[in-house]
Structure formats: structure tokens, C-alpha cells
Design a protein around this motif. Structure first.
Motif, short mmCIF file in Angstrom:
data_model
loop_
_atom_site.label_atom_id
_atom_site.label_comp_id
_atom_site.label_asym_id
_atom_site.label_seq_id
_atom_site.Cartn_x
_atom_site.Cartn_y
_atom_site.Cartn_z
N ALA A 339 35.59 34.29 44.32
CA ALA A 339 34.48 34.68 45.20
C ALA A 339 34.07 36.14 44.98
CB ALA A 339 34.87 34.45 46.66
N GLY A 340 35.05 37.02 44.81
CA GLY A 340 34.72 38.43 44.61
C GLY A 340 33.94 38.66 43.34
N ALA A 341 34.39 38.04 42.24
CA ALA A 341 33.68 38.18 40.96
C ALA A 341 32.29 37.56 41.05
CB ALA A 341 34.49 37.53 39.84
N ARG A 342 32.21 36.42 41.72
CA ARG A 342 30.93 35.73 41.84
C ARG A 342 29.91 36.57 42.63
NH1 ARG A 342 32.85 31.23 43.77
NH2 ARG A 342 32.40 31.68 45.95
N GLU A 343 30.35 37.15 43.73
CA GLU A 343 29.45 37.99 44.53
C GLU A 343 29.02 39.22 43.76
OE1 GLU A 343 31.69 38.76 48.05
OE2 GLU A 343 31.66 36.65 48.70
N ALA A 344 29.94 39.81 43.01
CA ALA A 344 29.59 41.00 42.22
C ALA A 344 28.63 40.64 41.09
CB ALA A 344 30.86 41.64 41.66
N ALA A 345 28.83 39.48 40.46
CA ALA A 345 27.93 39.04 39.40
C ALA A 345 26.52 38.79 39.96
CB ALA A 345 28.47 37.78 38.74
N TRP A 346 26.46 38.23 41.14
CA TRP A 346 25.16 38.01 41.78
C TRP A 346 24.48 39.34 42.11
CZ3 TRP A 346 21.28 34.97 42.23
CH2 TRP A 346 20.36 35.13 43.27
N SER A 347 25.25 40.28 42.60
CA SER A 347 24.69 41.60 42.90
C SER A 347 24.14 42.26 41.64
CB SER A 347 25.76 42.50 43.53
OG SER A 347 26.17 42.00 44.79
N LEU A 348 24.78 41.99 40.52
CA LEU A 348 24.37 42.60 39.25
C LEU A 348 23.10 41.97 38.69
CD1 LEU A 348 25.28 44.62 36.98
CD2 LEU A 348 26.46 42.66 35.92
N THR A 349 22.97 40.65 38.82
CA THR A 349 21.89 39.93 38.12
C THR A 349 20.94 39.17 39.03
OG1 THR A 349 23.28 37.97 37.82
CG2 THR A 349 23.36 39.63 36.08
N GLY A 350 21.21 39.12 40.31
CA GLY A 350 20.43 38.26 41.20
C GLY A 350 19.09 38.82 41.62
N GLY A 351 18.82 40.08 41.35
CA GLY A 351 17.60 40.69 41.83
C GLY A 351 16.40 40.58 40.91
N LEU A 388 34.01 41.75 35.22
CA LEU A 388 34.11 41.01 36.48
C LEU A 388 34.86 39.70 36.28
CD1 LEU A 388 30.50 41.53 37.90
CD2 LEU A 388 32.62 42.55 38.75
N SER A 389 34.60 39.02 35.18
CA SER A 389 35.32 37.78 34.90
C SER A 389 36.82 38.03 34.74
CB SER A 389 34.76 37.14 33.62
OG SER A 389 35.48 35.96 33.30
N ALA A 390 37.16 39.10 34.02
CA ALA A 390 38.58 39.44 33.86
C ALA A 390 39.24 39.69 35.21
CB ALA A 390 38.72 40.66 32.95
N ALA A 391 38.55 40.42 36.08
CA ALA A 391 39.10 40.68 37.41
C ALA A 391 39.25 39.38 38.19
CB ALA A 391 38.20 41.66 38.16
N SER A 405 47.56 35.11 34.34
CA SER A 405 46.15 35.42 34.13
C SER A 405 45.70 34.98 32.74
CB SER A 405 45.90 36.92 34.30
OG SER A 405 44.54 37.21 34.06
N GLU A 406 44.48 34.50 32.68
CA GLU A 406 43.92 34.02 31.42
C GLU A 406 42.85 34.97 30.88
OE1 GLU A 406 44.46 29.24 31.70
OE2 GLU A 406 42.76 30.07 32.83
N ASP A 407 42.90 36.22 31.33
CA ASP A 407 41.88 37.17 30.89
C ASP A 407 41.99 37.52 29.41
OD1 ASP A 407 44.26 38.60 32.12
OD2 ASP A 407 43.28 40.30 31.12
N ASP A 408 43.14 37.19 28.78
CA ASP A 408 43.27 37.46 27.35
C ASP A 408 42.29 36.61 26.53
OD1 ASP A 408 45.03 35.38 28.37
OD2 ASP A 408 45.84 35.17 26.35
N PHE A 409 41.80 35.50 27.10
CA PHE A 409 40.81 34.70 26.39
C PHE A 409 39.47 35.42 26.27
CE2 PHE A 409 43.74 31.27 27.53
CZ PHE A 409 43.77 30.56 26.35
#
Length: 448
Positions: A339-351, A388-391, A405-409
Motif C-alpha cells: 500500500a505504501g509503495a502504491r500510494e507513493a507511485a500514484w503521487s508520482l504519476t497520478g497527476g 518504490l518497488s524495492a521498498a 525480500s525479492e528486491d534483488d530481482f
């Protein structure tokens, strides 16, 4: 779960279709679908269906060495199925692995790599190679063999009436997509709009179709540009997804008014002759009533950047290398499942406005990571989205949603950003530089 053969009684049945797809967070999974373009190694010609080295023989050899269930259309072998996964035949002979829904990115990546190893083993014996590209680098669309499936015959007749590059989409392109779950209508809505807003940026990271017909084509992703001229009714960014009240019925209303390709009865494909699904529900077709199975089939013939079925499909990326293929479900999982990453991604690109999104996607098609959206550099947006995805992946691990964590992908995406070029930009530069326009050098670089 409504039976597929049951006639649709009203809109409530269409809503129930999506409700049946709702999944609790504890059961969320991810799946990967990947298309590959096959060539004969000796001639670099595209694969035929028939013949000693044809795709029919290839599918049979794969099936005979494992527990795949063969799927036939008439007497023709056209697909294989096993354990929730399938290998299917695309219109120009591309092969697609539709992976099973799996709990972790490690599982879906292992599934994909196991498939590639098996395919290479069987293909090598037949003198066949497979390319990780978003577009055939060599052949004109009229040179590509047509696969003998009734579904595709109907599409070949209809789609060119809607877009000038529809046949290029069907026969010359390859893609990779990820499939993700949603919990309820509200969760679906926020995931759909976030994915739709961020999709042009993610697409830039995977843009990989800059060579076609034996030369640079002026695009980082020719595949994206082709989809923009395929069918305006059923493709592109869906602006209604950004409405605050967006929900199941908005998607249903859109889908109802799009012309159908066909209906299937007694394993026979019957052209729908431009009938919309709404008209099919109201009036029928040649005495047949619309069923829930027809609705499911119709939804598979809609091609927006982000597609809703009983899952959410993120569809905007070119076929790429094995490492980047495994990065695709990971980057979306980190953005959409936390949810945190999703909200931040929306804040970045939703406008962005609808016009800005469309212009940005067109610029991504041409310039990849060098593109801009509403005056913002896509490479900067990509860097932030990957972070954001890594977080998000790390946060999911801390909550027990993954063993670790799968952020190494995401490392291959960090390397793309560090180089400052999408794969397609890099291929075009190497083609014009160190490779000296050598198709052999290109093939060596992108084959699996």
C-alpha cells in the motif's frame, strides 16, 4: 463461481464475474506471460506451422517429453497445458508461456527459466532459435507465416478495418506481462489506476524493439507504436479508470460496447460481424444467447495497457532478456501489492492529464528512457518507481508475505537506469556503431 455455459441474465452476472476473482492478501500471487519470436537458425526465416521443423512438431516434442496436456483445434495441435501453465501459439508463430499464478517472484522466474531451458533443448535439435525482442528484426509482415487458428483468421479480417498496423501487432511483435490479484472492488480500482498511470514509465525500462525489416526503425519500442494503431476501441490507456468513482461497472460498460470478434459454439468460431456484447446480450446471435463463457472470452479480446479479468494484467512491455523478464513481475509486485509503495507511485504519476499520458506514451515509444511526460524526464520517474518497488518488496517481506525480500530481482532495472538507455536504445546504438549493421551480431545478442 458462475458456470461458463449458463446464459447471462443481466448486468449482475457480469459484476459477479469480477467478484469471483477477488482474493485475500494472504493468497495474492503473481504470474508471468512471455512471448518469443522463433527463427530457423540456418536461414533466419520465421517458423512455419507445418513441416519437419514446424511448430506442430516442436509442440509435440515438448509434450512427449513431459506431462503436458495437448490442446487441439480440429486435428491441429495448437497449445499445451500443465499445472496452471500453458504454452500457446500466437498469430505469427510466436510461442507464449502463460505461467501459473505463483506465490513468489522466485517461483515465477524459475518457471520461466525452466521453460526456456526446455524450449532451447528441443529447438536446438530442430535448428530453431528464439529471440527476446519486442519486434521481429528482419521480416516484413507479409513475409511472416500465418498460424492456422480460426480465432486468428477472424481477427485478421476485422482488425485491419480498425488500425493500419493491426497485422504487425499480430505477427511481428512479442511482449511480456505480469498478472496480479485484487482483494475487492476498491482494491481493484486503486491498482488499476496506479498501474495505468505508471505503465508508460515501466514500458520505457523494457522498450526493446528498435530494429525491424533489417534496419533501425526510429523507435525505442516499435511495439508500443504499433499498438497505438491497432484498434482505438479496445487498446490504449483507459481514461475512465482515473475517475474517483471507478469500479467494476465502469469497466463493464466499456467492454459491453466494444465489437466482438466471435462466439464459440461446439468448438467452432463464429464471426460476430461487429456485434457488440451489449447487443449480443439483448438480441442474441443466430439463435444463441450470451453466456458467462462468452463474456470471459470477450474480455480476452480487449487489449488496453492494463486489462481487468479475474486478475489485473499489466501488458505494456516488450519481450526482453531472461534477466529483465524476471524483473517485470517483481517491479509490478512491489508497486501494486504494498500500500505504501502504491500510494507513493500514484503521487508520482497520478497527476498527469489524459493528453499528457497519451503524449508521454508516444514519446516513450520513440525515445524510451530519454522521453518526457508533462515535462518530467522518464528516466527520473523510472528511478523513483524502481526505488518504490524495492521498498514495497522489502516491506512485504517484513510482514511475512515473502520468505525474504525479492528486491534483488530489480537489479537488472537498476543497471538499465545506470546506463541511461532502454534496451532498444542500446541496441540501436550498437547496431549503428560497433556492430556495423550486422544482423548476426544482433541475433547473437538477443537470442535465448
Amino acid at each position: 463461481m458462475i458456470e461458463a455455459s449458463r446464459p447471462i441474465e443481466g448486468d449482475a452476472d457480469l459484476v459477479q464475474y469480477f467478484i469471483d476473482g477477488e482474493t485475500g492478501p494472504e493468497d495474492w500471487k503473481v504470474g508471468t506471460e512471455h512471448e518469443k519470436i522463433g527463427l530457423y537458425a540456418d536461414t533466419l526465416a520465421r517458423l512455419t506451422y507445418e513441416g519437419e521443423r514446424g511448430i506442430a512438431v516442436l509442440l509435440e516434442r515438448i509434450a512427449s517429453g513431459d506431462d503436458w496436456i495437448r490442446v487441439f483445434e480440429g486435428e491441429r495441435l495448437v497449445a499445451l497445458k500443465k499445472d496452471g501453465a500453458s504454452i500457446t501459439l500466437e498469430p505469427g508463430g510466436q510461442l507464449e508461456l502463460s505461467g501459473a499464478p505463483l506465490r513468489t517472484n522466485r517461483e515465477t522466474c524459475a518457471e520461466f527459466n525452466t521453460h526456456v531451458v526446455l524450449l532451447k533443448e528441443v529447438s536446438q535439435e530442430m535448428g530453431i532459435i528464439w529471440l527476446g525482442l519486442g519486434h521481429d528484426p528482419i521480416h516484413k509482415v507479409e513475409e511472416i507465416p500465418r498460424m492456422p487458428k480460426a480465432r486468428y483468421d477472424i481477427m485478421r479480417s476485422y482488425l485491419p478495418t480498425r488500425g493500419g498496423l493491426a497485422l504487425h501487432m499480430m505477427h511481428a511483435t512479442g511482449t511480456v506481462q505480469a498478472n496480479l490479484d485484487y482483494q475487492n472492488e476498491a482494491d481493484m480500482a486503486v491498482k488499476m489506476r496506479t498501474a495505468m498511470a505508471t505503465s508508460p514509465v515501466i514500458s520505457a525500462l523494457f522498450a526493446n524493439s528498435s530494429i525491424s525489416e533489417g534496419k533501425p526503425n526510429g523507435f525505442a519500442s516499435r511495439r508500443i507504436e504499433i499498438w497505438r494503431d491497432t484498434d482505438p476501441d479496445r487498446c490504449g490507456i483507459l481514461d475512465f479508470v482515473f475517475l474517483p468513482e471507478f469500479g467494476y461497472r465502469h469497466y463493464i460498460d466499456w467492454a459491453l460496447d466494444i465489437p466482438m470478434f466471435f462466439v464459440i459454439r461446439d468448438q467452432q468460431y463464429r464471426p460476430a460481424h461487429h456485434l457488440t456484447f451489449r447487443q449480443f446480450m439483448e438480441h442474441g446471435l443466430a439463435g444463441e444467447r450470451a453466456t458467462n463463457g462468452d463474456w470471459d472470452t470477450h474480455l480476452t479480446t480487449l487489449f488496453p495497457e492494463i486489462r481487468l479479468k479475474r486478475i489485473i494484467e499489466v501488458r505494456g512491455t516488450d519481450a526482453v532478456s531472461r534477466e529483465l523478464t524476471c524483473a517485470l513481475p517483481a517491479v509490478w509486485k512491489g508497486i501494486l501489492y504494498d500500500a505504501g509503495a502504491r500510494e507513493a507511485a500514484w503521487s508520482l504519476t497520478g497527476g498527469f492529464s489524459a493528453a499528457e499520458r497519451d503524449a508521454g506514451l508516444a514519446d516513450v515509444a520513440r525515445r524510451g528512457l530519454a522521453a518526457e511526460i508533462a515535462g518530467q524526464r522518464v528516466i527520473d520517474l523510472a528511478r523513483e518507481l524502481v526505488a518504490l518497488s524495492a521498498a514495497g518488496l522489502k516491506a512485504m517481506s517484513s510482514r511475512g508475505m515473502a520468505d525474504r525480500s525479492e528486491d534483488d530481482f530489480l537489479d537488472p532495472l537498476l543497471e538499465v537506469i545506470e546506463r541511461g538507455q532502454s534496451p532498444g536504445e542500446e541496441l540501436a546504438a550498437r547496431w549503428s556503431g560497433e556492430w556495423g549493421g550486422s544482423m548476426d551480431r544482433l541475433i547473437d545478442c538477443v537470442k535465448y
